[in-house]
Design a protein around this motif. Structure first.
Motif, PDB file in Angstrom:
ATOM      1  N   ALA A 166       7.942  18.273 -27.651  1.00  0.00           N
ATOM      2  CA  ALA A 166       9.385  18.202 -27.423  1.00  0.00           C
ATOM      3  C   ALA A 166       9.659  17.031 -26.490  1.00  0.00           C
ATOM      4  CB  ALA A 166       9.910  19.501 -26.811  1.00  0.00           C
ATOM      5  N   ASP A 167      10.875  16.536 -26.530  1.00  0.00           N
ATOM      6  CA  ASP A 167      11.320  15.482 -25.621  1.00  0.00           C
ATOM      7  C   ASP A 167      11.163  15.976 -24.180  1.00  0.00           C
ATOM      8  OD1 ASP A 167      12.778  13.683 -24.059  1.00  0.00           O
ATOM      9  OD2 ASP A 167      14.522  13.652 -25.377  1.00  0.00           O
ATOM     10  N   ALA A 168      10.409  15.235 -23.365  1.00  0.00           N
ATOM     11  CA  ALA A 168      10.127  15.662 -21.990  1.00  0.00           C
ATOM     12  C   ALA A 168      11.347  15.593 -21.087  1.00  0.00           C
ATOM     13  CB  ALA A 168       8.999  14.815 -21.405  1.00  0.00           C
ATOM     14  N   LEU A 169      12.458  15.052 -21.593  1.00  0.00           N
ATOM     15  CA  LEU A 169      13.692  14.976 -20.809  1.00  0.00           C
ATOM     16  C   LEU A 169      14.785  15.902 -21.341  1.00  0.00           C
ATOM     17  CD1 LEU A 169      13.820  11.117 -20.323  1.00  0.00           C
ATOM     18  CD2 LEU A 169      13.557  12.787 -18.494  1.00  0.00           C
ATOM     19  N   HIS A 170      14.488  16.635 -22.413  1.00  0.00           N
ATOM     20  CA  HIS A 170      15.503  17.460 -23.070  1.00  0.00           C
ATOM     21  C   HIS A 170      15.314  18.918 -22.649  1.00  0.00           C
ATOM     22  CE1 HIS A 170      18.069  19.192 -26.129  1.00  0.00           C
ATOM     23  NE2 HIS A 170      18.403  17.990 -26.567  1.00  0.00           N
ATOM     24  N   ASP A 171      16.190  19.417 -21.788  1.00  0.00           N
ATOM     25  CA  ASP A 171      16.005  20.746 -21.203  1.00  0.00           C
ATOM     26  C   ASP A 171      15.952  21.857 -22.242  1.00  0.00           C
ATOM     27  OD1 ASP A 171      16.028  19.463 -18.786  1.00  0.00           O
ATOM     28  OD2 ASP A 171      18.071  20.042 -18.252  1.00  0.00           O
ATOM     29  N   SER A 194      11.533  11.530 -12.756  1.00  0.00           N
ATOM     30  CA  SER A 194      11.850  12.936 -12.958  1.00  0.00           C
ATOM     31  C   SER A 194      11.928  13.246 -14.450  1.00  0.00           C
ATOM     32  CB  SER A 194      13.186  13.282 -12.289  1.00  0.00           C
ATOM     33  OG  SER A 194      13.074  13.177 -10.891  1.00  0.00           O
ATOM     34  N   LEU A 195      11.070  14.174 -14.893  1.00  0.00           N
ATOM     35  CA  LEU A 195      11.140  14.702 -16.240  1.00  0.00           C
ATOM     36  C   LEU A 195      11.677  16.130 -16.129  1.00  0.00           C
ATOM     37  CD1 LEU A 195       7.675  13.455 -17.583  1.00  0.00           C
ATOM     38  CD2 LEU A 195       9.893  12.311 -17.734  1.00  0.00           C
ATOM     39  N   ASN A 196      11.625  16.880 -17.200  1.00  0.00           N
ATOM     40  CA  ASN A 196      11.992  18.287 -17.084  1.00  0.00           C
ATOM     41  C   ASN A 196      11.064  18.954 -16.066  1.00  0.00           C
ATOM     42  OD1 ASN A 196      11.474  21.274 -18.014  1.00  0.00           O
ATOM     43  ND2 ASN A 196      13.482  20.698 -18.813  1.00  0.00           N
ATOM     44  N   PRO A 197      11.574  19.843 -15.213  1.00  0.00           N
ATOM     45  CA  PRO A 197      10.727  20.478 -14.193  1.00  0.00           C
ATOM     46  C   PRO A 197       9.497  21.183 -14.761  1.00  0.00           C
ATOM     47  CG  PRO A 197      13.035  20.902 -13.732  1.00  0.00           C
ATOM     48  CD  PRO A 197      12.997  20.223 -15.067  1.00  0.00           C
ATOM     49  N   THR A 212       3.330  16.288  -9.309  1.00  0.00           N
ATOM     50  CA  THR A 212       2.413  15.593 -10.216  1.00  0.00           C
ATOM     51  C   THR A 212       2.799  15.847 -11.666  1.00  0.00           C
ATOM     52  OG1 THR A 212       0.845  17.441 -10.344  1.00  0.00           O
ATOM     53  CG2 THR A 212       0.507  15.821  -8.581  1.00  0.00           C
ATOM     54  N   ILE A 213       2.310  14.958 -12.545  1.00  0.00           N
ATOM     55  CA  ILE A 213       2.490  15.110 -13.992  1.00  0.00           C
ATOM     56  C   ILE A 213       1.137  14.852 -14.657  1.00  0.00           C
ATOM     57  CG2 ILE A 213       3.633  14.224 -16.068  1.00  0.00           C
ATOM     58  CD1 ILE A 213       5.947  13.305 -14.262  1.00  0.00           C
ATOM     59  N   ILE A 263       6.253   6.628 -15.329  1.00  0.00           N
ATOM     60  CA  ILE A 263       6.507   8.009 -14.899  1.00  0.00           C
ATOM     61  C   ILE A 263       5.503   8.524 -13.876  1.00  0.00           C
ATOM     62  CG2 ILE A 263       7.735   8.629 -17.016  1.00  0.00           C
ATOM     63  CD1 ILE A 263       5.211  10.047 -17.975  1.00  0.00           C
ATOM     64  N   VAL A 264       4.326   7.890 -13.776  1.00  0.00           N
ATOM     65  CA  VAL A 264       3.319   8.316 -12.801  1.00  0.00           C
ATOM     66  C   VAL A 264       2.692   7.099 -12.147  1.00  0.00           C
ATOM     67  CG1 VAL A 264       2.712  10.493 -13.951  1.00  0.00           C
ATOM     68  CG2 VAL A 264       1.511   8.392 -14.587  1.00  0.00           C
ATOM     69  N   ASP A 265       1.988   7.332 -11.044  1.00  0.00           N
ATOM     70  CA  ASP A 265       1.254   6.281 -10.341  1.00  0.00           C
ATOM     71  C   ASP A 265      -0.240   6.502 -10.567  1.00  0.00           C
ATOM     72  OD1 ASP A 265       0.181   4.409  -8.676  1.00  0.00           O
ATOM     73  OD2 ASP A 265       0.897   5.316  -6.805  1.00  0.00           O
ATOM     74  N   PRO A 266      -0.897   5.654 -11.381  1.00  0.00           N
ATOM     75  CA  PRO A 266      -2.329   5.840 -11.645  1.00  0.00           C
ATOM     76  C   PRO A 266      -3.205   5.669 -10.410  1.00  0.00           C
ATOM     77  CG  PRO A 266      -1.327   4.390 -13.269  1.00  0.00           C
ATOM     78  CD  PRO A 266      -0.329   4.553 -12.165  1.00  0.00           C
TER      79      PRO A 266
END
Length: 217
Positions: free
Chosen positions: A42-47, A105-108, A115-116, A78-81
């Motif tokens: 699913a879209d990681a930004l679509h609640d 920020s993605l969906n919680p 972290t993600i 979206i992240v810091d490697p």
């Protein structure tokens, strides 16, 4: 009603991939193969889409959803490697999930303690969908909670009802069946949360000086 598409080496994927990517952008959920197991995305930004994915999986909300991206450059939005960038550069695309500090920020449901968990898959269908959709996807294994993940088209076809998933993209051969290695990265400690194709011995060769590698039993 679910649309099922069987991918074969001689069948051009682009029209089907475009429709599946559009379904994701419209907030729907799809199933597709990766090199490890079948995934449900699913879209990681679509609640609403994330809520639907969690509901049909029966997944507990306290377990963050992994995120898939097309490449390292997208991951870095979206992240810091951090000190694992060289490891990511060498093993992405591939069966390696890195749990890294979040930058966006993605969906919680995709985040846990700031972290993600991110992976770049090494599979033509997964890559084509990610590039066509142009968004990070929340992708977890295609199975009900506590059940084995689907690795064949028959298993993927049987999982979830016709109203749960917009598209199922299937392939004639099984996936490899082994889930990705999951590595939690901090400046001083790297922790293998799940063993997989990328071994501890291999990871240790990328360990920065002064950083410890731990393995969860």
């Amino acid at each position: 009603m679910t649309v099922e598409i069987m991918i074969t080496p001689d069948l051009p994927m682009q029209p089907q991939i475009f429709l599946a990517a559009q379904a994701l952008l419209d907030g729907q959920v799809i199933v597709f193969p990766t090199e490890t197991v079948y995934g449900i995305a699913a879209d990681a930004l679509h609640d609403a889409a994330i809520e639907h994915l969690i509901a049909i999986k029966g997944r507990t909300p306290d377990k963050p959803l992994p995120v898939m991206v097309a490449d390292l450059a997208t991951a870095e939005t979206i992240v810091d490697p951090g000190n694992a960038r060289a490891l990511a550069a060498d093993f992405w695309p591939g069966p390696l999930t890195l749990v890294l500090p979040a930058k966006a920020s993605l969906n919680p449901a995709c985040e846990g303690d700031g972290t993600i968990g991110v992976r770049c898959p090494d599979h033509p269908v997964a890559q084509a969908i990610l590039k066509s959709a142009g968004i990070p996807l929340a992708v977890t294994s295609a199975n009900s909670a506590n059940e084995p993940p689907a690795t064949t088209s028959l298993e993927a076809r049987r999982i979830f009802s016709a109203h749960d998933v917009a598209f199922k993209i299937l392939q004639s051969t099984p996936t490899r069946g082994q889930a990705s290695t999951v590595l939690h990265v901090t400046p001083k400690v790297w922790t293998i949360l799940r063993k997989g194709p990328i071994s501890a011995e291999t990871i240790r060769t990328y360990l920065p000086q002064g950083t410890t590698l731990c393995e969860n039993s």
